[in-house]
Enzyme design. Structure first.
Site, PDB file in Angstrom:
ATOM      1  N   HIS A  60      -1.269   8.282 -10.045  1.00  0.00           N
ATOM      2  CA  HIS A  60      -0.100   8.618  -9.945  1.00  0.00           C
ATOM      3  C   HIS A  60       0.434   9.976  -9.543  1.00  0.00           C
ATOM      4  O   HIS A  60       0.253  10.758  -9.971  1.00  0.00           O
ATOM      5  CB  HIS A  60       0.442   8.454 -11.878  1.00  0.00           C
ATOM      6  CG  HIS A  60       1.976   8.601 -11.748  1.00  0.00           C
ATOM      7  ND1 HIS A  60       3.047   8.154 -10.911  1.00  0.00           N
ATOM      8  CD2 HIS A  60       2.346   9.139 -12.639  1.00  0.00           C
ATOM      9  CE1 HIS A  60       3.552   8.654 -11.613  1.00  0.00           C
ATOM     10  NE2 HIS A  60       3.526   9.590 -12.597  1.00  0.00           N
ATOM     11  N   HIS A  77       4.266  11.786  -7.994  1.00  0.00           N
ATOM     12  CA  HIS A  77       5.148  13.060  -7.749  1.00  0.00           C
ATOM     13  C   HIS A  77       5.753  12.943  -6.408  1.00  0.00           C
ATOM     14  O   HIS A  77       6.382  13.877  -6.405  1.00  0.00           O
ATOM     15  CB  HIS A  77       5.314  13.537  -9.595  1.00  0.00           C
ATOM     16  CG  HIS A  77       5.844  13.207 -11.022  1.00  0.00           C
ATOM     17  ND1 HIS A  77       6.341  13.500 -11.195  1.00  0.00           N
ATOM     18  CD2 HIS A  77       5.412  12.235 -11.123  1.00  0.00           C
ATOM     19  CE1 HIS A  77       6.068  13.063 -12.593  1.00  0.00           C
ATOM     20  NE2 HIS A  77       5.214  11.562 -12.808  1.00  0.00           N
ATOM     21  N   GLU A 124       0.250   2.766  13.436  1.00  0.00           N
ATOM     22  CA  GLU A 124      -1.351   3.041  13.313  1.00  0.00           C
ATOM     23  C   GLU A 124      -1.756   2.740  11.192  1.00  0.00           C
ATOM     24  O   GLU A 124      -2.208   2.668  11.357  1.00  0.00           O
ATOM     25  CB  GLU A 124      -1.696   3.951  13.909  1.00  0.00           C
ATOM     26  CG  GLU A 124      -3.296   3.759  14.334  1.00  0.00           C
ATOM     27  CD  GLU A 124      -3.738   2.564  15.105  1.00  0.00           C
ATOM     28  OE1 GLU A 124      -2.998   2.214  14.843  1.00  0.00           O
ATOM     29  OE2 GLU A 124      -4.895   2.627  14.509  1.00  0.00           O
TER      30      GLU A 124
HETATM   31  C1  LIG Z   1       7.193  16.995 -15.399  1.00  0.00           C
HETATM   32  S1  LIG Z   1       6.229  15.352 -15.843  1.00  0.00           S
HETATM   33  C2  LIG Z   1       7.174  14.128 -16.722  1.00  0.00           C
HETATM   34  C3  LIG Z   1       6.090  13.058 -16.911  1.00  0.00           C
HETATM   35  C4  LIG Z   1       5.486  12.190 -15.725  1.00  0.00           C
HETATM   36  O1  LIG Z   1       6.333  10.999 -15.037  1.00  0.00           O
HETATM   37  C5  LIG Z   1       4.215  11.533 -15.890  1.00  0.00           C
HETATM   38  O2  LIG Z   1       3.944  11.330 -15.190  1.00  0.00           O
HETATM   39  C6  LIG Z   1       3.359  12.662 -16.887  1.00  0.00           C
HETATM   40  O3  LIG Z   1       2.631  12.630 -17.120  1.00  0.00           O
HETATM   41  P1  LIG Z   1       0.749  13.112 -18.279  1.00  0.00           P
HETATM   42  O4  LIG Z   1       0.083  12.755 -17.428  1.00  0.00           O
HETATM   43  O5  LIG Z   1       1.342  14.644 -18.225  1.00  0.00           O
HETATM   44  O6  LIG Z   1       1.449  12.301 -19.466  1.00  0.00           O
HETATM   45 ZN    ZN Z   2       5.170  10.338 -14.199  1.00  0.00          ZN
END
Ligand SMILES: CSCCC(=O)C(=O)COP(=O)(O)O
Ligand code: ZN
Length: 232
Positions: free
Chosen positions: A110, A112, A137
């Site tokens: 995951h 950001h 590509e």
């Molecule tokens: C500023 S992080 C907000 C929570 C979030 O989106 C995330 O992905 C954090 O996940 P965690 O593993 O710290 O629970």
């Molecule tokens: Zn997150």
């Protein structure tokens, strides 16, 4: 709760192998931090190792993770075999579990990434809940999906569903599961104004897919700035 003795639980996170998940998650997150993908505690990664799911704690600096920080869940019983004291498992856990359960994934990431977030904003402006792009590509770095062989080809269109963000990470679970069902070949789901979930059969496939996607998202944002279209 765990039925393991303390030495048995500690053995789950003790290895000299850098590719053991207890070591590998921290190394991956340090790499992801350098891309700006897991900044400010957000984002993370999880690895499935046989019947054991390795998870990082919630709300900690992901670039500082150590093997002893890891939670280990039994995939079959969903019980924690190892829980570091005081800490809570990542809020992403139900979403990582969806990738393991629905797609038999071996690793889920995951991020950001700001490029991923910007792409969801551009799609929002266009009234779209799918990111679509073609004739690049790097699309060849994206797996074609479980019902197909190999990766997408140069002439395939890349499509990634976008789900709406929620107040709490764990509340994304239902819409992520729905997107996985609606898009049987997708290996990723964008989360509007938040980031992306990417999974693969193993760490290498999840990581390289994530890298290819981030490259494509950055290019897509720059193309938009130049007035270039993503699809014909
Ligand atoms: C500023 S992080 C907000 C929570 C979030 O989106 C995330 O992905 C954090 O996940 P965690 O593993 O710290 O629970
Ligand atoms: Zn997150």
């Amino acid at each position: 709760m765990s039925t393991l003795s303390n030495p048995e639980a500690e053995a789950l996170v003790t290895s000299t192998d850098p590719h053991h998940p207890a070591n590998h998650i921290g190394e991956l997150c340090r790499n992801f931090y350098s891309h700006g993908w897991v900044t400010g505690t957000g984002g993370g990664a999880s690895i499935r190792h046989g019947d054991h799911i390795y998870l990082a704690p919630s709300g900690v600096q992901k670039e500082l993770l150590r093997p002893t920080d890891m939670f280990v869940m039994d995939y079959k019983t969903k019980e924690y075999l190892r829980k570091p004291p005081v800490l809570k498992p990542s809020a992403c856990t139900p979403l990582f579990m969806a990738a393991y359960t629905e797609r038999n994934a071996g690793c889920c990431i995951h991020t950001h990434s700001q490029w991923a977030v910007l792409v969801t904003l551009l799609c929002e402006q266009a009234g779209s809940d799918v990111f679509e792009i073609e004739r690049l590509e790097q699309i060849k770095g994206i797996p074609a999906g479980p019902t197909k062989q190999g990766n997408l080809g140069y002439f395939d269109k890349l499509r990634i569903p976008i789900i709406e963000n929620t107040a709490h990470e764990e509340d994304l679970k239902d819409s992520l599961e729905q997107a996985i069902k609606t898009w049987p070949d997708t290996g990723s789901v964008l989360v509007r104004r938040h980031g992306i979930y990417v999974w693969g059969k193993d760490v290498a496939q999840a990581k390289t897919q994530c890298e290819s996607l981030d490259y494509i998202f950055q290019l897509a944002v720059e193309m938009h700035k130049l007035g270039l279209k993503w699809t014909q």
